[in-house]
Design a protein around this motif. Structure first.
Motif, PDB file in Angstrom:
ATOM      1  N   GLU A 125       0.856  -1.179   0.000  1.00  0.00           N
ATOM      2  CA  GLU A 125       0.000   0.000   0.000  1.00  0.00           C
ATOM      3  C   GLU A 125       0.891   1.228   0.000  1.00  0.00           C
ATOM      4  N   LEU A 126       0.644   2.130  -0.927  1.00  0.00           N
ATOM      5  CA  LEU A 126       1.423   3.349  -1.059  1.00  0.00           C
ATOM      6  C   LEU A 126       0.450   4.526  -1.007  1.00  0.00           C
ATOM      7  N   ALA A 127       0.629   5.400  -0.044  1.00  0.00           N
ATOM      8  CA  ALA A 127      -0.293   6.519   0.138  1.00  0.00           C
ATOM      9  C   ALA A 127       0.469   7.830   0.133  1.00  0.00           C
ATOM     10  N   VAL A 128      -0.015   8.787  -0.660  1.00  0.00           N
ATOM     11  CA  VAL A 128       0.573  10.123  -0.708  1.00  0.00           C
ATOM     12  C   VAL A 128      -0.417  11.068  -0.037  1.00  0.00           C
ATOM     13  N   ARG A 129       0.035  11.690   1.041  1.00  0.00           N
ATOM     14  CA  ARG A 129      -0.801  12.636   1.781  1.00  0.00           C
ATOM     15  C   ARG A 129      -0.332  14.037   1.458  1.00  0.00           C
ATOM     16  N   GLY A 130      -1.257  14.841   0.960  1.00  0.00           N
ATOM     17  CA  GLY A 130      -0.954  16.223   0.631  1.00  0.00           C
ATOM     18  C   GLY A 130      -1.075  17.113   1.843  1.00  0.00           C
ATOM     19  N   TYR A 177     -16.365  22.451  -1.806  1.00  0.00           N
ATOM     20  CA  TYR A 177     -14.902  22.355  -1.854  1.00  0.00           C
ATOM     21  C   TYR A 177     -14.397  21.166  -1.039  1.00  0.00           C
ATOM     22  N   LEU A 178     -14.897  21.010   0.176  1.00  0.00           N
ATOM     23  CA  LEU A 178     -14.438  19.920   1.044  1.00  0.00           C
ATOM     24  C   LEU A 178     -14.884  18.549   0.551  1.00  0.00           C
ATOM     25  N   HIS A 179     -16.053  18.481  -0.081  1.00  0.00           N
ATOM     26  CA  HIS A 179     -16.612  17.182  -0.462  1.00  0.00           C
ATOM     27  C   HIS A 179     -16.224  16.724  -1.874  1.00  0.00           C
ATOM     28  N   PHE A 180     -15.912  17.669  -2.755  1.00  0.00           N
ATOM     29  CA  PHE A 180     -15.648  17.287  -4.150  1.00  0.00           C
ATOM     30  C   PHE A 180     -14.288  17.720  -4.698  1.00  0.00           C
ATOM     31  N   VAL A 181     -13.580  18.637  -4.018  1.00  0.00           N
ATOM     32  CA  VAL A 181     -12.360  19.191  -4.590  1.00  0.00           C
ATOM     33  C   VAL A 181     -11.113  18.851  -3.767  1.00  0.00           C
ATOM     34  N   LYS A 182     -11.103  19.158  -2.488  1.00  0.00           N
ATOM     35  CA  LYS A 182      -9.914  19.025  -1.644  1.00  0.00           C
ATOM     36  C   LYS A 182      -9.653  17.570  -1.281  1.00  0.00           C
ATOM     37  N   ILE A 183      -8.616  17.008  -1.885  1.00  0.00           N
ATOM     38  CA  ILE A 183      -8.225  15.621  -1.618  1.00  0.00           C
ATOM     39  C   ILE A 183      -7.066  15.635  -0.627  1.00  0.00           C
ATOM     40  N   ASP A 184      -7.247  14.946   0.502  1.00  0.00           N
ATOM     41  CA  ASP A 184      -6.205  14.873   1.530  1.00  0.00           C
ATOM     42  C   ASP A 184      -5.189  13.785   1.246  1.00  0.00           C
ATOM     43  N   GLN A 185      -5.660  12.652   0.722  1.00  0.00           N
ATOM     44  CA  GLN A 185      -4.753  11.518   0.524  1.00  0.00           C
ATOM     45  C   GLN A 185      -5.169  10.720  -0.700  1.00  0.00           C
ATOM     46  N   GLU A 186      -4.160  10.274  -1.442  1.00  0.00           N
ATOM     47  CA  GLU A 186      -4.368   9.367  -2.564  1.00  0.00           C
ATOM     48  C   GLU A 186      -3.557   8.117  -2.286  1.00  0.00           C
ATOM     49  N   SER A 187      -4.198   6.965  -2.397  1.00  0.00           N
ATOM     50  CA  SER A 187      -3.474   5.735  -2.090  1.00  0.00           C
ATOM     51  C   SER A 187      -3.611   4.715  -3.208  1.00  0.00           C
ATOM     52  N   LEU A 188      -2.640   3.828  -3.215  1.00  0.00           N
ATOM     53  CA  LEU A 188      -2.533   2.789  -4.227  1.00  0.00           C
ATOM     54  C   LEU A 188      -2.277   1.488  -3.484  1.00  0.00           C
ATOM     55  N   LEU A 189      -3.170   0.536  -3.624  1.00  0.00           N
ATOM     56  CA  LEU A 189      -3.004  -0.778  -3.010  1.00  0.00           C
ATOM     57  C   LEU A 189      -2.753  -1.757  -4.145  1.00  0.00           C
ATOM     58  N   VAL A 190      -1.552  -2.329  -4.182  1.00  0.00           N
ATOM     59  CA  VAL A 190      -1.163  -3.234  -5.261  1.00  0.00           C
ATOM     60  C   VAL A 190      -1.119  -4.648  -4.699  1.00  0.00           C
ATOM     61  N   ILE A 191      -1.998  -5.507  -5.206  1.00  0.00           N
ATOM     62  CA  ILE A 191      -2.042  -6.911  -4.803  1.00  0.00           C
ATOM     63  C   ILE A 191      -1.724  -7.730  -6.040  1.00  0.00           C
ATOM     64  N   GLN A 219      -5.899  -1.171  -6.494  1.00  0.00           N
ATOM     65  CA  GLN A 219      -6.998  -0.339  -6.011  1.00  0.00           C
ATOM     66  C   GLN A 219      -6.471   1.071  -5.811  1.00  0.00           C
ATOM     67  N   VAL A 220      -7.145   2.042  -6.429  1.00  0.00           N
ATOM     68  CA  VAL A 220      -6.771   3.445  -6.330  1.00  0.00           C
ATOM     69  C   VAL A 220      -7.852   4.146  -5.514  1.00  0.00           C
ATOM     70  N   THR A 221      -7.455   4.820  -4.425  1.00  0.00           N
ATOM     71  CA  THR A 221      -8.415   5.474  -3.541  1.00  0.00           C
ATOM     72  C   THR A 221      -8.032   6.932  -3.333  1.00  0.00           C
ATOM     73  N   SER A 222      -9.016   7.812  -3.421  1.00  0.00           N
ATOM     74  CA  SER A 222      -8.838   9.229  -3.106  1.00  0.00           C
ATOM     75  C   SER A 222      -9.699   9.545  -1.896  1.00  0.00           C
ATOM     76  N   SER A 223      -9.085  10.128  -0.861  1.00  0.00           N
ATOM     77  CA  SER A 223      -9.797  10.499   0.360  1.00  0.00           C
ATOM     78  C   SER A 223      -9.938  12.016   0.400  1.00  0.00           C
ATOM     79  N   TYR A 224     -11.174  12.496   0.423  1.00  0.00           N
ATOM     80  CA  TYR A 224     -11.458  13.925   0.417  1.00  0.00           C
ATOM     81  C   TYR A 224     -11.436  14.487   1.833  1.00  0.00           C
ATOM     82  N   ALA A 225     -11.333  15.804   1.954  1.00  0.00           N
ATOM     83  CA  ALA A 225     -11.255  16.469   3.253  1.00  0.00           C
ATOM     84  C   ALA A 225     -12.520  16.256   4.075  1.00  0.00           C
ATOM     85  N   SER A 226     -13.648  16.022   3.436  1.00  0.00           N
ATOM     86  CA  SER A 226     -14.913  15.813   4.151  1.00  0.00           C
ATOM     87  C   SER A 226     -15.028  14.395   4.712  1.00  0.00           C
TER      88      SER A 226
END
Length: 188
Positions: free
Chosen positions: A28-33, A79-93, A99-106
């Motif tokens: 799992e690789l996660a980039v937190r902005g 902005y919080l629910h659709f624009v501001k992404i806090d973290q993007e992660s990549l789970l490689v199995i 699996q590519v996941t984007s976690s929003y500020a909301s």
């Protein structure tokens, strides 16, 4: 085993890469902005409300204040629910997929799963943007009709935009698992 390293984004903002290895073929690789800054949010809200108060003082119409409050609150929620992404992660199995996941500020999460059979390769690509060369990581999807062809390119980490040094770390981790997958059928 999890480790976190600090990097910079293409715009110079600080980001963090967290790598977690669940097994030999699962990472799992996660980039937190950068987090949402309360100071800048408060300054923008105050500026809009002060401008609305100035218009109210000139026009003596209370609808101006109500509209300003309503618009800033709706804008903040959008902005919080659709624009501001806090973290993007990549789970490689290796045996299943990516699996590519984007976690929003909301707190909302957006997840996409790509089956490993569709993955041709993971590559670092380059693009010219505003007189600058930027690098981005992408997944090449295999064309079902032409095994040598690429049907689609899926860019990763579009919000955080990590620099090349961070992308190389993610690329190496992905390639380790893809190589294991390629050599596994031959050894059994």
């Amino acid at each position: 085993m999890a480790e976190e390293r600090r990097f910079r984004s293409a715009s110079g903002a600080p980001i963090a890469l967290r790598r977690r290895q669940h097994s030999a073929c699962c990472r799992e690789l996660a980039v937190r902005g950068p987090r949402l800054q309360l100071r800048s949010l408060s300054a923008a809200t105050s500026a809009v409300w002060l401008a609305a108060y100035g218009l109210f003082a000139l026009s003596q119409n209370s609808m101006v204040l109500s509209a300003a409050i309503f618009i800033t609150l709706i804008g903040l929620i959008v902005y919080l629910h659709f624009v501001k992404i806090d973290q993007e992660s990549l789970l490689v199995i290796g045996s299943l997929g990516i699996q590519v996941t984007s976690s929003y500020a909301s707190g909302k999460e957006s997840t996409t799963f790509i089956e490993m059979g569709r993955v041709k390769d993971v590559v670092i690509n380059e693009a010219i943007h505003m007189q600058k060369v930027i690098y981005y990581l992408c997944i090449l999807l295999q064309d079902p009709e032409d095994p040598q062809g690429v049907s689609e390119v899926v860019p990763l980490f579009q919000s955080s935009k990590p620099r090349l040094d961070c992308l190389i770390e993610v690329y190496k981790s992905c390639q380790d698992i893809l190589e294991q997958r390629k050599t596994a059928p031959q050894s059994s």
